[in-house]
Design a protein around this motif. Sequence first.
Motif, short mmCIF file in Angstrom:
data_model
loop_
_atom_site.label_atom_id
_atom_site.label_comp_id
_atom_site.label_asym_id
_atom_site.label_seq_id
_atom_site.Cartn_x
_atom_site.Cartn_y
_atom_site.Cartn_z
N LYS A 44 0.83 -1.21 0.00
CA LYS A 44 0.00 0.00 0.00
C LYS A 44 0.87 1.26 0.00
O LYS A 44 0.68 2.15 -0.82
N THR A 45 1.82 1.32 0.94
CA THR A 45 2.70 2.48 1.01
C THR A 45 3.56 2.56 -0.25
O THR A 45 3.80 3.65 -0.79
N THR A 46 4.00 1.39 -0.74
CA THR A 46 4.79 1.36 -1.96
C THR A 46 4.00 1.93 -3.13
O THR A 46 4.54 2.70 -3.94
N LEU A 47 2.71 1.59 -3.20
CA LEU A 47 1.87 2.14 -4.27
C LEU A 47 1.82 3.66 -4.18
O LEU A 47 2.03 4.36 -5.17
N LEU A 48 1.58 4.17 -2.97
CA LEU A 48 1.53 5.61 -2.77
C LEU A 48 2.84 6.26 -3.20
O LEU A 48 2.86 7.24 -3.93
N LYS A 49 3.95 5.68 -2.74
CA LYS A 49 5.24 6.29 -3.03
C LYS A 49 5.58 6.21 -4.52
O LYS A 49 6.22 7.12 -5.05
N SER A 50 5.16 5.14 -5.17
CA SER A 50 5.49 5.10 -6.60
C SER A 50 4.60 6.05 -7.39
O SER A 50 5.02 6.60 -8.40
N LEU A 51 3.37 6.31 -6.89
CA LEU A 51 2.53 7.32 -7.54
C LEU A 51 3.15 8.70 -7.38
O LEU A 51 3.06 9.55 -8.25
N LEU A 52 3.80 8.92 -6.23
CA LEU A 52 4.44 10.21 -5.98
C LEU A 52 5.78 10.32 -6.72
O LEU A 52 6.44 11.34 -6.66
N GLY A 53 6.17 9.23 -7.39
CA GLY A 53 7.42 9.26 -8.14
C GLY A 53 8.66 9.12 -7.28
O GLY A 53 9.75 9.55 -7.65
N LEU A 54 8.50 8.53 -6.10
CA LEU A 54 9.63 8.45 -5.17
C LEU A 54 10.36 7.11 -5.26
O LEU A 54 11.45 6.96 -4.73
N ILE A 55 9.73 6.12 -5.89
CA ILE A 55 10.36 4.82 -6.03
C ILE A 55 10.45 4.51 -7.51
O ILE A 55 9.47 4.71 -8.23
N PRO A 56 11.60 4.04 -7.98
CA PRO A 56 11.69 3.72 -9.41
C PRO A 56 10.78 2.55 -9.77
O PRO A 56 10.64 1.59 -9.00
N LYS A 57 10.16 2.66 -10.94
CA LYS A 57 9.28 1.60 -11.41
C LYS A 57 10.08 0.59 -12.22
O LYS A 57 11.04 0.98 -12.90
N VAL A 58 9.73 -0.66 -12.12
CA VAL A 58 10.32 -1.65 -13.02
C VAL A 58 9.71 -1.47 -14.40
O VAL A 58 10.40 -1.42 -15.40
N LYS A 59 8.38 -1.35 -14.43
CA LYS A 59 7.70 -0.99 -15.68
C LYS A 59 6.34 -0.40 -15.35
O LYS A 59 5.91 -0.40 -14.20
N GLY A 60 5.67 0.07 -16.38
CA GLY A 60 4.33 0.60 -16.19
C GLY A 60 4.27 2.11 -16.34
O GLY A 60 5.28 2.79 -16.41
N GLU A 61 3.03 2.61 -16.42
CA GLU A 61 2.79 4.03 -16.63
C GLU A 61 1.90 4.57 -15.53
O GLU A 61 0.96 3.91 -15.11
N VAL A 62 2.19 5.79 -15.07
CA VAL A 62 1.30 6.48 -14.15
C VAL A 62 0.94 7.81 -14.80
O VAL A 62 1.82 8.57 -15.18
N GLU A 63 -0.36 8.04 -14.95
CA GLU A 63 -0.79 9.26 -15.62
C GLU A 63 -1.72 10.03 -14.70
O GLU A 63 -2.71 9.49 -14.20
N PHE A 64 -1.43 11.30 -14.48
CA PHE A 64 -2.31 12.16 -13.70
C PHE A 64 -3.13 13.00 -14.68
O PHE A 64 -2.58 13.52 -15.64
N SER A 65 -4.43 13.10 -14.42
CA SER A 65 -5.21 13.93 -15.34
C SER A 65 -5.07 15.38 -14.90
O SER A 65 -4.96 15.69 -13.72
N CYS A 66 -5.08 16.26 -15.87
CA CYS A 66 -4.83 17.67 -15.60
C CYS A 66 -6.00 18.30 -14.86
O CYS A 66 -7.14 17.88 -14.99
N VAL A 67 -5.68 19.33 -14.08
CA VAL A 67 -6.71 20.10 -13.40
C VAL A 67 -6.59 21.52 -13.93
O VAL A 67 -5.53 22.14 -13.83
N ARG A 68 -7.65 22.02 -14.51
CA ARG A 68 -7.66 23.34 -15.16
C ARG A 68 -6.47 23.49 -16.11
O ARG A 68 -5.74 24.47 -16.08
N GLY A 69 -6.26 22.45 -16.91
CA GLY A 69 -5.22 22.51 -17.93
C GLY A 69 -3.79 22.39 -17.45
O GLY A 69 -2.85 22.55 -18.22
N LYS A 70 -3.62 22.14 -16.15
CA LYS A 70 -2.27 22.02 -15.62
C LYS A 70 -2.10 20.68 -14.91
O LYS A 70 -3.08 20.09 -14.47
#
Lengths: 238, 287
Positions: A44-70
């Motif tokens: 669970k914590t690993t998922l959070l940290k990899s979403l925050l970009g703090l742990i290197p991924k072996v593979k896969g994509e994480v995409e954040f949708s923009c808020v007000r174009g940013k």
Amino acid sequence: MEDFAVKIQGLTVAYDAKPVLSDIDLEIPKGRLTAVMGPNGAGKTTLLKSLLGLIPKVKGEVEFSCVRGKPPKIGYVPQSESIDTDFPVTVLDVVLMGCYGRLGWIRRPSKEDKEFSMEMLSKMKMEQYWDRQISRLSGGQQQRMFIARALAQKADIYFMDEPFKGVDAATEKAIIEILKELRSGGKTVVAVHHDLSTAPEYFDWVTFINNRVIANGPIEQVFVGENLSRTYKAGGVT
Amino acid sequence: MDMAIEIQLIAALTAAGCAIPGSFLLLRRMSMVSDSITHTILLGIVLAFFMVQDLSSPLLLIGAAAMGPVTVWLTELLVKTRLLSEDSATGIVFPLLFSIAVILITRYAGSAHLDTDSVLLGELVFAPFDRLTVFGVDIGAKGLYLSGGLFLLNVTLLLIFFKELQITSFDPVLAAVLGFSPTLMNYGLMTAASLTAVGAFEAVGSILVTAFMIAPPAAAYLLTEDLKKLPVTAVIIGAASGILGYHTAVFLEVSIAGCMAVWTGIFFMAAFVYNVIKRKRGAAAKC
């Protein structure tokens, strides 16, 4: 199909050669309170940290949708035991850190930043403790301080690692009020949560993980016995 | 300027300069890294010396300063294998680099004034003999400018990067989320610590630099709960140790560097006792 705040595709994260998360496909909906649940060591914590970009991924994509174009601004509430409470900072110092992202490098917090941080503290009913060194707070007060700091970040998505851990009943209630307020303001909250009994009441979306995604969806549909037993029995962790 | 005053000023400025990066090493629970760096910079000095064949060249400073981040990088490389803990990795890297430096000195630099004794213990007594002259005018001991310059550099860096040092030390995860790279700050701090250590090296030698980097901040840590006051208190304690150490050494006719280190220990003990009494009173007041 709901709008997503975060879309994860094929995410695999490993420590050494041992995968902690394998092939995670997940869409976390926008403007909802999502609980990430699973047994100890489920990632669970690993998922959070990899979403925050703090742990290197072996593979896969994480995409954040923009808020007000940013790209969205990200807020973060740490797991309480990961913090060194003997560090020489006061409650206000900690909340002020929430403003640092807007300041960028070198610029110092202004009087307005301090006033705004005090406002966030009073929102959490913590204003009378503003000049206390943080080791002299109870567990609940510490958590209120970190929530105040997250509010000071004015983020679009909040990641919280067990925000209810070790807090008193009044604090738990105060935090859940704030979470609901954030949701009404259109913010997205993703929280690691442990307490099965409160989950359906506090959250409206749940992601069960245990190394991989077991189930993900609206809590009234997904929070059922079958998913629970698959989550908490799979992988041999009891 | 009087020689005795020059020595005291150099000692005070050196100790004060060390206290600033030392404060943040302490808060990051990396105190032993200062021990590591103060040893490995010797290899940087020796390698730079072989290149320029001049002991007073500023290139020696650069070589030494570069060795600090290299040490940290090598240590982290070992830690990342997950085969050893941070302290074990530190314990492997620094004796290796340090021993290479000692072998190089004894084998190839025996005739130069780069001997192991002065490296380990420093030669503060001789500092006033090394003069800085500008257009033939004597403007004071070189050591005075070196230690003063490094002290000012540390003060400036602290004032500019206080916020960044605070957040990367206290909550590196939030720091990273907000775009303040903890890695970048870490290497920056290591570079500043190495540069400072080189200056201190000439005054007190490689062993006692650790005393200056860690003991005054550790004492200050027990006296204040305010991050702004911590380096200030540490600087005062460090400078006082330098001056008191000089007088004690003259009075007892013993090593100056040794006496200064003893004073940092005395200040730490006093702070410790103060802290214990304060806590007991605090506990009693609660009843």
